[in-house]
Write a protein that holds these residues in place. Sequence first.
Motif, mmCIF file in Angstrom:
data_model
loop_
_atom_site.group_PDB
_atom_site.id
_atom_site.type_symbol
_atom_site.label_atom_id
_atom_site.label_comp_id
_atom_site.label_asym_id
_atom_site.label_seq_id
_atom_site.Cartn_x
_atom_site.Cartn_y
_atom_site.Cartn_z
ATOM 1 N N MET A 21 10.087 -23.556 18.914
ATOM 2 C CA MET A 21 9.288 -22.434 18.390
ATOM 3 C C MET A 21 10.181 -21.440 17.653
ATOM 4 O O MET A 21 9.831 -20.955 16.585
ATOM 5 C CB MET A 21 8.546 -21.745 19.541
ATOM 6 C CG MET A 21 7.728 -20.564 19.118
ATOM 7 S SD MET A 21 6.319 -21.102 18.152
ATOM 8 C CE MET A 21 5.356 -19.614 18.115
ATOM 9 N N VAL A 22 11.335 -21.158 18.225
ATOM 10 C CA VAL A 22 12.271 -20.225 17.585
ATOM 11 C C VAL A 22 12.742 -20.783 16.251
ATOM 12 O O VAL A 22 12.702 -20.088 15.224
ATOM 13 C CB VAL A 22 13.471 -19.919 18.511
ATOM 14 C CG1 VAL A 22 14.571 -19.183 17.753
ATOM 15 C CG2 VAL A 22 13.017 -19.111 19.723
ATOM 16 N N GLU A 23 13.167 -22.046 16.239
ATOM 17 C CA GLU A 23 13.743 -22.618 15.023
ATOM 18 C C GLU A 23 12.717 -22.884 13.928
ATOM 19 O O GLU A 23 12.997 -22.660 12.758
ATOM 20 C CB GLU A 23 14.502 -23.901 15.351
ATOM 21 C CG GLU A 23 15.733 -23.678 16.195
ATOM 22 C CD GLU A 23 16.672 -22.627 15.620
ATOM 23 O OE1 GLU A 23 16.938 -22.644 14.400
ATOM 24 O OE2 GLU A 23 17.132 -21.767 16.398
ATOM 25 N N ARG A 24 11.542 -23.350 14.304
ATOM 26 C CA ARG A 24 10.560 -23.751 13.293
ATOM 27 C C ARG A 24 9.697 -22.598 12.794
ATOM 28 O O ARG A 24 9.187 -22.653 11.678
ATOM 29 C CB ARG A 24 9.678 -24.863 13.839
ATOM 30 C CG ARG A 24 10.506 -26.123 14.087
ATOM 31 C CD ARG A 24 9.683 -27.283 14.401
ATOM 32 N NE ARG A 24 8.904 -27.633 13.210
ATOM 33 C CZ ARG A 24 8.121 -28.674 13.134
ATOM 34 N NH1 ARG A 24 7.997 -29.466 14.150
ATOM 35 N NH2 ARG A 24 7.447 -28.926 12.046
ATOM 36 N N PHE A 25 9.498 -21.569 13.617
ATOM 37 C CA PHE A 25 8.603 -20.491 13.206
ATOM 38 C C PHE A 25 9.254 -19.110 13.278
ATOM 39 O O PHE A 25 9.298 -18.381 12.288
ATOM 40 C CB PHE A 25 7.328 -20.494 14.056
ATOM 41 C CG PHE A 25 6.373 -19.387 13.696
ATOM 42 C CD1 PHE A 25 5.669 -19.425 12.508
ATOM 43 C CD2 PHE A 25 6.217 -18.295 14.523
ATOM 44 C CE1 PHE A 25 4.813 -18.394 12.149
ATOM 45 C CE2 PHE A 25 5.369 -17.255 14.179
ATOM 46 C CZ PHE A 25 4.659 -17.305 12.994
ATOM 47 N N LEU A 26 9.753 -18.737 14.450
ATOM 48 C CA LEU A 26 10.215 -17.360 14.639
ATOM 49 C C LEU A 26 11.466 -17.018 13.833
ATOM 50 O O LEU A 26 11.548 -15.921 13.266
ATOM 51 C CB LEU A 26 10.419 -17.081 16.130
ATOM 52 C CG LEU A 26 9.144 -17.180 16.971
ATOM 53 C CD1 LEU A 26 9.460 -17.102 18.452
ATOM 54 C CD2 LEU A 26 8.137 -16.117 16.571
ATOM 55 N N ARG A 27 12.440 -17.932 13.776
ATOM 56 C CA ARG A 27 13.658 -17.624 13.004
ATOM 57 C C ARG A 27 13.345 -17.438 11.510
ATOM 58 O O ARG A 27 13.760 -16.446 10.920
ATOM 59 C CB ARG A 27 14.726 -18.693 13.203
ATOM 60 C CG ARG A 27 16.045 -18.332 12.508
ATOM 61 C CD ARG A 27 17.129 -19.398 12.703
ATOM 62 N NE ARG A 27 17.487 -19.673 14.069
ATOM 63 C CZ ARG A 27 18.344 -18.953 14.797
ATOM 64 N NH1 ARG A 27 18.931 -17.903 14.266
ATOM 65 N NH2 ARG A 27 18.620 -19.295 16.041
ATOM 66 N N PRO A 28 12.592 -18.352 10.882
ATOM 67 C CA PRO A 28 12.272 -18.098 9.465
ATOM 68 C C PRO A 28 11.444 -16.830 9.254
ATOM 69 O O PRO A 28 11.673 -16.075 8.302
ATOM 70 C CB PRO A 28 11.471 -19.335 9.053
ATOM 71 C CG PRO A 28 11.841 -20.389 10.033
ATOM 72 C CD PRO A 28 12.136 -19.676 11.312
ATOM 73 N N TRP A 29 10.502 -16.579 10.151
ATOM 74 C CA TRP A 29 9.621 -15.423 9.985
ATOM 75 C C TRP A 29 10.385 -14.117 10.184
ATOM 76 O O TRP A 29 10.411 -13.259 9.303
ATOM 77 C CB TRP A 29 8.454 -15.532 10.971
ATOM 78 C CG TRP A 29 7.378 -14.515 10.770
ATOM 79 C CD1 TRP A 29 6.819 -14.119 9.593
ATOM 80 C CD2 TRP A 29 6.715 -13.764 11.785
ATOM 81 N NE1 TRP A 29 5.839 -13.179 9.822
ATOM 82 C CE2 TRP A 29 5.766 -12.951 11.164
ATOM 83 C CE3 TRP A 29 6.836 -13.722 13.164
ATOM 84 C CZ2 TRP A 29 4.934 -12.083 11.867
ATOM 85 C CZ3 TRP A 29 6.001 -12.871 13.867
ATOM 86 C CH2 TRP A 29 5.068 -12.070 13.220
ATOM 87 N N PHE A 30 11.013 -13.962 11.357
ATOM 88 C CA PHE A 30 11.757 -12.726 11.613
ATOM 89 C C PHE A 30 13.006 -12.642 10.742
ATOM 90 O O PHE A 30 13.419 -11.550 10.355
ATOM 91 C CB PHE A 30 12.120 -12.595 13.091
ATOM 92 C CG PHE A 30 10.963 -12.210 13.951
ATOM 93 C CD1 PHE A 30 10.298 -11.003 13.759
ATOM 94 C CD2 PHE A 30 10.518 -13.048 14.953
ATOM 95 C CE1 PHE A 30 9.223 -10.638 14.539
ATOM 96 C CE2 PHE A 30 9.437 -12.691 15.746
ATOM 97 C CZ PHE A 30 8.792 -11.483 15.545
#
Length: 142
Positions: A21-30
Amino acid sequence: FTRPETTAIEALRAHGFSGEMVERFLRPWFGGIFLDESLGASSRMLMFVLRMFAEGDADLDLAADILANGKTSRLYRRLVFEERIATDVSAAQNSREIAGFVQIGATAAPGQCLADLERVIVEEVARLGRAAFEVHRLDQPE
């Protein structure tokens, strides 16, 4: 701001988000928000940004679009085309750290009374609210 300050990535991990979740969504978003893909930004800034996406914000954003986004929207159609009491109409939802707001604006056509614009706006907002309630009620199990 009462919690100890860490990095955004540490805070996400502490809240139990999976690595995927962090790598695929949260890191790019934040990473885009903070302009820092390492997520080394303050955990306090992370919480500040998360609060900007409070429950109901998306609903209000959709409501603003239904009411006044484009010439087929409810308010534009009624105020400008049908009743010809306005020359334009707009609406926007704005998120803030504690609460958000919806703003509706309309420009009265020459010679038209602002009270008439207000009456129609209030009627259309109420009509949208009733329609949303009916959809919600239909979704509930019996």
